[in-house]
Design an enzyme around this catalytic site. Sequence first.
Site, PDB file in Angstrom:
ATOM      1  N   GLU A 159     -12.255  13.728  12.852  1.00 14.60           N
ATOM      2  CA  GLU A 159     -11.667  14.132  11.698  1.00 14.60           C
ATOM      3  C   GLU A 159     -12.420  15.356  10.954  1.00 14.60           C
ATOM      4  OE1 GLU A 159     -10.755  10.921   9.118  1.00 14.60           O
ATOM      5  OE2 GLU A 159      -9.008  10.168  10.316  1.00 14.60           O
ATOM      6  N   ASP A 183      -7.832   4.787   9.430  1.00  7.84           N
ATOM      7  CA  ASP A 183      -8.829   4.672   8.911  1.00  7.84           C
ATOM      8  C   ASP A 183      -9.211   3.567   7.953  1.00  7.84           C
ATOM      9  OD1 ASP A 183      -9.832   7.019  10.128  1.00  7.84           O
ATOM     10  OD2 ASP A 183      -8.883   8.419   8.550  1.00  7.84           O
ATOM     11  N   HIS A 192       0.597  -1.182  -0.006  1.00  9.18           N
ATOM     12  CA  HIS A 192       0.113  -0.172  -0.066  1.00  9.18           C
ATOM     13  C   HIS A 192       0.972   1.279   0.066  1.00  9.18           C
ATOM     14  CE1 HIS A 192      -3.672   2.545   0.815  1.00  9.18           C
ATOM     15  NE2 HIS A 192      -4.163   1.611   0.528  1.00  9.18           N
TER      16      HIS A 192
END
Length: 557
Positions: A295, A173, A106
């Site tokens: 957030e 997240d 990733h």
Amino acid sequence: MKQEQVRMAVLLMLNCIVKATPAASLPWPPSTSFLDDLGDLGIAPLIRADPEATARASADFGNLSVSARPAAAVLYPSRPADIAALLRVSCARPVPFPVSARGCGHSIRGQASAPDGVVVDMASLGRHGARAGGARLAVSVEGRYIDAGGEQLWVDVLRASLAHGLTPVSWTDYLHLTVGGTLSNAGISGQAFRHGPQISNVQELDVITGVGEMVTCSKEKVPDLFDAVLGGLGQFGIITRARIPLAPAPARARWVRFVYTSAAALTADQERLIDVDRHGGEDGSAVGGLMDYVEGSVHLNQGLVEDWRTQPPPPPSSSRSFFSNADDARIAALAQETGGVLYFLEGAIYYGGAAGPSAADVDKRMEVMLQELQYQHGFAFSQDVTYAEFLDRVHDGELRLRAVGRWDVPHPWLNLFLPRSRVLDFASNVFHSILHRSTAMGPILIYPINHNKWDSNMSAVITNDDEEVFYTVGILRSAVATGDVGRLEEQNKQIIGFCEVAGIPYKQYLPYYSSQADWEKRHFGEKHWPKFVQRKSMYDPKAILSRGQRIFTSPLA
């Protein structure tokens, strides 16, 4: 005792060899004949050097070309000792070959690559462990912790913990990342204001250093290696196990969104919400500590009010959207009135189970926030989902993008840490100018974190030490249309250029620089660079690990 003395003598010899060998005298690229050496160790069946394996191991989520040289081979380890053997072979060669650990791939600019070297497929540890009946995820209910293999996904850590009514408290997240991968960076999300990043929530690590030594470390045992590896960008060791503390798990989450018309109002409210202990407890502000997750995001008039990254799960778990068609229309009209830029405060209150307030208590908290916060009144939205659904919400967006072929596209992301004192300057010049009316798909995040939740002894670098709060800004766009990559990369350069000219002391999160000089000057600086180099010389003196980061590309003299 004799075996330990021999081991230490070998390590000392390796350090002496490295210090005596000028980096300039080492030829590059190395010969791939090192594969023969690996066969002598009996791990040849675990090595693949075919183009299919090396191409897959050399690709990543970013889909941005940064190196023309793929890995020469891929190791599929059956146990951590296989990785240690690989590193010892590289360390013993006159010209060491690079080794990088790859979890889910990733990274976005080849950070997990090993040009002309060996990529370690970490997922293989989990596959072999499952076949052998080994527990790569083990929960201690009495000890309130979970031991997780470095290759394990956080979503599986969540599921294993919840089976015992427990949970880690700090998350990213996106949960479909590996434990070792996020701990090598920091691991942040909307919980970090209260609990700190994931690297601040680790009790113990099993690490394989760049010289092939297998070490168990913690704050009490080999603390310097422990601190070096956490946030260390893979430079000091490969994490094969992490012990994560657990707490009683809530059952549900009240998921809320408030719409704002200015960055000043949004950030002021965010800072009030995260004010949990900077002024003597959770009573420092009327709303301080009322949310468990805080957030925010920026809406640039893209027609994407319901962002893929934070969509609710599909029915029957919840309603299909936060917003009805009528709400969509109202929000679009509000955006037009304000010049095309809106801000969203996103948060959650956890409740139920053994750990949290009751639903009635949540309603009371909501009443306080509805009265106290400076959002655009009439634009507050909420829904209730399970705790697990909230934490894993981004995966639902991923599945939607995969269904329309928009997941495996280039991702020229830019993540920054900014000092609280300059965040409004940044918002004005970046959100309302450089990025204004951008049509690129993807979320733009903005949210504060309390500085005192970070451990300065660890390797992760954040911005100003003299401010109580700093901001994370994530510009997470996808290059969907032809020509998007070049345009978005140019905008990223403009953003960095603005920060440089304006004197904003930013730091990149998930950073990428093309030279050691840039890493030293622009990322670590005079304060952090000497310690980083000293630790590298101790734990990976031949600069074998994670050369894809481009911090160290040759042995240290």
